[in-house]
Design a protein around this motif. Structure first.
Motif, short mmCIF file in Angstrom:
data_model
loop_
_atom_site.label_atom_id
_atom_site.label_comp_id
_atom_site.label_asym_id
_atom_site.label_seq_id
_atom_site.Cartn_x
_atom_site.Cartn_y
_atom_site.Cartn_z
N GLY A 126 0.79 -1.23 0.00
CA GLY A 126 0.00 0.00 0.00
C GLY A 126 0.82 1.27 0.00
O GLY A 126 0.26 2.37 -0.07
N GLY A 127 2.15 1.16 0.06
CA GLY A 127 2.99 2.35 0.01
C GLY A 127 2.67 3.30 1.15
O GLY A 127 2.48 2.88 2.30
N ARG A 128 2.61 4.59 0.84
CA ARG A 128 2.36 5.59 1.88
C ARG A 128 0.88 5.94 1.98
O ARG A 128 0.51 7.07 2.31
CB ARG A 128 3.19 6.85 1.61
N SER A 129 0.04 4.95 1.74
CA SER A 129 -1.40 5.17 1.90
C SER A 129 -1.73 5.35 3.37
O SER A 129 -0.96 4.96 4.26
CB SER A 129 -2.18 3.98 1.33
N ALA A 130 -2.90 5.91 3.63
CA ALA A 130 -3.32 6.13 5.01
C ALA A 130 -3.39 4.82 5.79
O ALA A 130 -2.99 4.75 6.96
CB ALA A 130 -4.67 6.85 5.03
N ASP A 131 -3.89 3.75 5.14
CA ASP A 131 -4.01 2.47 5.82
C ASP A 131 -2.63 1.91 6.18
O ASP A 131 -2.44 1.40 7.30
CB ASP A 131 -4.76 1.47 4.93
N SER A 132 -1.67 1.98 5.26
CA SER A 132 -0.34 1.44 5.52
C SER A 132 0.37 2.23 6.63
O SER A 132 1.01 1.65 7.51
CB SER A 132 0.51 1.46 4.25
#
Length: 416
Positions: free
Chosen positions: A293-299
Motif C-alpha cells: 500500500g505504500g504511503r497510503s493512510a491504511d499502511s
C-alpha cells in the motif's frame, strides 16, 4: 611512554656524520644572543626553575637526529617549558621514575633502532647529544605517566554502561554533524522533473531558503521541521557520504544524491567534537518489514500501530509469522554494503527506533525500518578488559592535557 616511530627509519637508513652541518645550522639559531651569555645561563624561567641554552640546544639536537616532529625553536621552547611544569607538579607530589624503569625505556628506544643501548647512546653522542638528555627525556615521560595515573585513575575508569556503548551496545560519540535534509520522491515518470528541482534547490544560499524548500518538497518526516536533523555521529553515515558531508562549509548544500526511489540533498548546519572518540562500526544490524500500500493512510496507520506494539527487532519475527519469508529482512552488514537510502535512514536512528520514510516497488510498498544494533569495529579479539583499558588511557590523556593547560595558565614564564 610514547615511542618514536621515526627512530627505526633513522637507524635503518644508516646514520653518517655528514648530518652534522645541518644540525649545526639549526643550533646556531638557538645560541645565546646576548653578549657574554654562556650555554648554561638561563634561556627561560618557569616559576622557580630555569631552562638553559644548553638544554634548548640538546633537546633540538636530540629531536633532529631521531627525526621526531616538533624540533623548531618555538616547539622546543614550549616542550621544555612543559617539562618544567610537569617536573614541578611531580616534585610536589613526590613522584619520580625509578632508575630501572628509565633504563628500560632507553633500552626500548635502542631496540626500535635495532641497536644495543650502548650503540644507541654512542650514535647520539657522536653528534653531541649527551646521555643525560636522553635520560631526562625518558624519565619525564615515565614520571608524568605515573603521576597522572596516580592522580586521576579513579575518575578515568569507565562504568559498565560506558564499556557497553564502546562495544556498540549503545550510542556513539566523537565528530558530530548537524544537517538538514530534503528527500524528493522519484518514479520512472518523474525522474527528469525531480532532478531538475533538486539541482535548483542545491543552488540555494541560505539555511532559511533550504528549510522552506524542505517544508514544501521533502517527503521525509523532517519536512515538518524544515528538514532539520539532530546532531549525528559522522560515522553513522555511509562511508561514501561522509567525505561529501565533511567537505561542506556551514550553509553549503550537496549536489543531488541519487537514492532508490528518491533524490536527496543535505545542507551543513554545524560540526563539533564531543569528548569520546569517534567510533567506527564493523556491522549494522537492522530489520525491514514490508507493508503493501505504500504511503497510503491504511499502511501508515498499520506502521504506527506496529511501532507502538513492538520493542525490539526480534519482535518482528512474531509479526511476520505465517507470512511469506520476503516480507521481513533481517540484515547484518557493513555500512558500505547497505543500500544508500536505508543507510541514511539508519544513521538517524538509535537502537530499536523506527523509520517509515522509505518505499519500494515504485512506491507501492512501505518499508518499516528498524535499527537493531551497531557493532563497534574494535577487532575480532577485543574483550571488555581491552575496551576498559583503552577508555581509561584515553581519559587519562585528556586529564593530562587539561592539567598541563592549567599549570601553564598559573605559571610565571619569562623567556630570554
Amino acid at each position: 611512554m610514547q615511542l618514536i616511530s621515526g627512530l627505526t627509519k633513522f637507524f635503518r637508513s644508516g646514520w653518517t656524520n655528514p648530518a652534522i652541518p645541518a644540525l649545526t645550522a639549526a643550533l646556531v639559531a638557538l645560541a645565546p644572543q646576548a653578549h657574554g651569555q654562556s650555554l648554561f645561563s638561563p634561556a627561560i624561567r618557569v616559576n622557580q626553575d630555569i631552562v638553559t641554552w644548553y638544554e634548548l640546544q640538546q633537546r633540538q639536537q636530540f629531536l633532529d637526529v631521531l627525526g621526531i616532529p616538533g624540533s623548531s625553536e618555538a616547539e622546543v621552547r614550549q616542550a621544555l617549558i612543559d617539562d618544567r611544569l610537569r617536573k614541578q607538579a611531580m616534585r610536589d607530589a613526590g613522584i619520580q621514575a625509578a632508575p630501572e624503569d628509565v633504563q628500560a625505556g632507553i633500552d626500548e628506544f635502542a631496540a626500535r633502532g635495532q641497536l644495543s643501548t650502548d650503540q644507541f647512546l654512542q650514535a647520539l653522542g657522536d653528534v653531541g647529544v649527551d646521555p643525560e638528555t636522553v635520560r631526562d627525556f625518558v624519565a619525564d615521560q615515565l614520571s608524568w605517566r605515573d603521576y597522572i595515573a596516580a592522580r586521576f585513575i579513579s575518575q578515568a575508569r569507565p562504568t559498565d554502561d560506558e564499556i557497553n556503548r564502546a562495544l556498540g551496545q549503545g550510542g556513539g560519540g566523537g565528530l558530530q554533524i548537524l544537517l538538514s535534509e530534503l528527500i524528493i520522491p522519484v518514479t520512472p515518470q518523474t525522474v527528469a522533473q525531480a532532478n531538475a528541482l533538486a539541482t535548483e534547490i542545491s543552488r540555494l544560499d541560505t539555511q532559511d531558503a533550504f528549510s522552506a524548500a524542505a517544508t514544501q518538497y521533502s517527503a521525509a518526516a523532517t519536512r515538518d521541521n524544515g528538514g532539520r536533523l539532530d546532531w549525528l555521529p559522522i560515522t553513522n553515515l555511509p562511508p561514501a557520504l561522509q567525505e561529501v558531508i565533511l567537505s561542506l562549509k556551514n550553509g553549503q548544500i550537496t549536489e543531488p544524491i541519487t537514492l532508490p526511489n528518491a533524490v536527496a540533498l543535505f545542507q551543513m548546519r554545524g560540526i563539533r567534537e564531543v569528548s569520546s572518540g569517534t567510533p567506527r562500526y564493523s556491522k549494522i544490524d537492522y530489520a525491514a518489514y514490508y507493508l503493501p500500500g505504500g504511503r497510503s493512510a491504511d499502511s501508515l496507520a498499520t506502521a504506527a500501530r506496529l511501532k507502538e506494539e513492538i520493542d525490539t527487532c526480534d519482535d518482528l519475527y512474531g509479526v511476520a509469522k505465517d507470512q511469506p519469508a520476503e516480507v521481513l529482512d533481517r540484515v547484518s552488514a557493513a555500512t558500505s554494503e547497505i543500500p544508500r537510502d536505508i543507510a541514511l535512514e539508519l544513521a538517524k536512528l538509535d537502537p530499536n527506533e523506527v523509520s517509515t520514510a522509505l518505499t519500494r516497488n515504485n512506491g507501492q510498498t512501505l518499508v518499516f525500518l528498524m535499527m537493531c544494533n551497531r557493532t563497534r569495529d574494535l577487532g575480532e579479539d577485543t574483550s571488555r578488559v581491552d575496551v576498559a583499558n583503552a577508555l581509561t588511557q584515553q581519559r587519562l590523556q585528556a586529564f593530562a592535557e587539561s592539567l598541563l593547560e592549567q599549570l601553564r595558565a598559573d605559571a610565571v614564564i619569562i623567556e630570554q
